[in-house]
Write a protein that holds these residues in place. Structure first.
Motif, PDB file in Angstrom:
ATOM      1  N   ASP A  71       0.939  -1.081   0.206  1.00  0.00           N
ATOM      2  CA  ASP A  71      -0.119   0.063  -0.345  1.00  0.00           C
ATOM      3  C   ASP A  71       0.196   1.149  -0.169  1.00  0.00           C
ATOM      4  N   PHE A 109      -5.674  -5.740   0.395  1.00  0.00           N
ATOM      5  CA  PHE A 109      -6.776  -4.848   0.938  1.00  0.00           C
ATOM      6  C   PHE A 109      -6.409  -5.151   3.134  1.00  0.00           C
ATOM      7  N   VAL A 118      -6.331  -2.196   5.181  1.00  0.00           N
ATOM      8  CA  VAL A 118      -7.909  -1.525   5.034  1.00  0.00           C
ATOM      9  C   VAL A 118      -8.200  -1.943   5.377  1.00  0.00           C
ATOM     10  N   LEU A 175     -11.000  -0.507   8.261  1.00  0.00           N
ATOM     11  CA  LEU A 175     -12.272  -0.375   8.330  1.00  0.00           C
ATOM     12  C   LEU A 175     -13.221  -0.997   9.848  1.00  0.00           C
ATOM     13  N   GLY A 222     -16.357  -1.872   1.148  1.00  0.00           N
ATOM     14  CA  GLY A 222     -14.289  -1.448   0.943  1.00  0.00           C
ATOM     15  C   GLY A 222     -14.216  -2.970  -0.461  1.00  0.00           C
TER      16      GLY A 222
END
Length: 266
Positions: A13, A125, A128, A132, A224
């Motif tokens: 990322d 992901f 992330v 979240l 997401g």
């Protein structure tokens, strides 16, 4: 191993953000193949799924007798799988050389590279998704709202036989993601994209995808995920990429569910 994946995702990322900050042009593989169906066919496929699922659910007492007392979880998985397979068959049925299945993004050409892209996107992901989940739980705690676990994860704590548990794991980790990606990204996304454009299609299909999971605590992370699934499909032009990403996500959830089940029974 999970911590290593999260760390690798964070590093990837950071690399993506660094390239974005440098405004380097991103190499594009191919746009989605594009089909000729519209929103009417999307609603037909959704209606077919719902009709079969509700019809089978209404016949649950009969199935309990014929199958000699299966658990409610087993019947639910069986009914949902049957409805999803019927909807997927309706979508892919006009298969021929250069036909609908190819336009859905199911052409075997470039499949290994697309699968690799999907797995890489999943690793990216992970940090992330964790952020979240933590933010959602923090907001719920401050609001005094109790969050319930997702139904598939809760099912792993039911009193299931080993064959039923294996079938549940196979459905959640593999069969469900394949059918869902055929409908959401290969079929619905392309119909919405053709009518309202790429950004609307990404957001709309992600919102519906997340809402259908019917879990407030999981809504932001799944939203997401839905955005990423559509973006990966848009970027690679292959349905194998979002399928691989989705299988990785659900496979990890199944592994967590089985681990928690074993710890609870220890």
């Amino acid at each position: 191993a999970f911590a290593g994946l999260v760390a690798a995702g964070a590093i990837l990322d950071l690399g993506i953000l660094w390239r974005a900050a440098g405004r380097r042009a991103r190499r594009r593989t191919a746009p989605p193949p594009g089909g000729e169906w519209g929103l009417g066919e999307v609603f037909k496929a959704a209606l077919l799924f719902l009709s079969i699922f509700l019809a089978l659910n209404a016949l649950a007492p009969l199935f309990r007798v014929l199958l000699r007392g299966p658990s409610d979880v087993t019947l639910l998985v069986l009914f949902q799988l049957s409805a999803e397979l019927a909807a997927a068959a309706f979508i892919v049925a006009p298969y021929r050389a250069g036909g609908r299945a190819v336009r859905l993004g199911l052409s075997p050409r470039g499949a290994p590279a697309a699968i690799s892209s999907g797995v890489t996107a999943y690793v990216c992901f992970l940090p992330v998704m964790i952020a979240l989940v933590l933010l959602t739980r923090l907001a719920a705690r401050r609001a005094g709202v109790a969050l319930e676990p997702q139904a598939p994860i809760a099912f792993f704590f039911a009193d299931l036989s080993r064959p039923a548990l294996a079938a549940l794991a196979l459905f959640v980790a593999v069969l469900g993601p394949v059918c869902e990606e055929i409908f959401f990204r290969g079929f619905a996304y392309q119909a919405v994209r053709r009518r309202w454009g790429r950004r609307t299609a990404i957001l709309a299909t992600a919102l519906v995808f997340s809402a259908l999971h019917a879990n407030a605590g999981a809504f932001p992370p799944i939203l997401g995920l839905g955005i990423l699934l559509a973006w990966v499909f848009e970027d690679t032009g292959s349905l194998y990429a979002p399928i691989a990403l989705h299988v990785c996500q659900n496979g990890m959830a199944v592994a967590v569910g089985l681990l928690l089940r074993s710890l609870a029974r220890a």
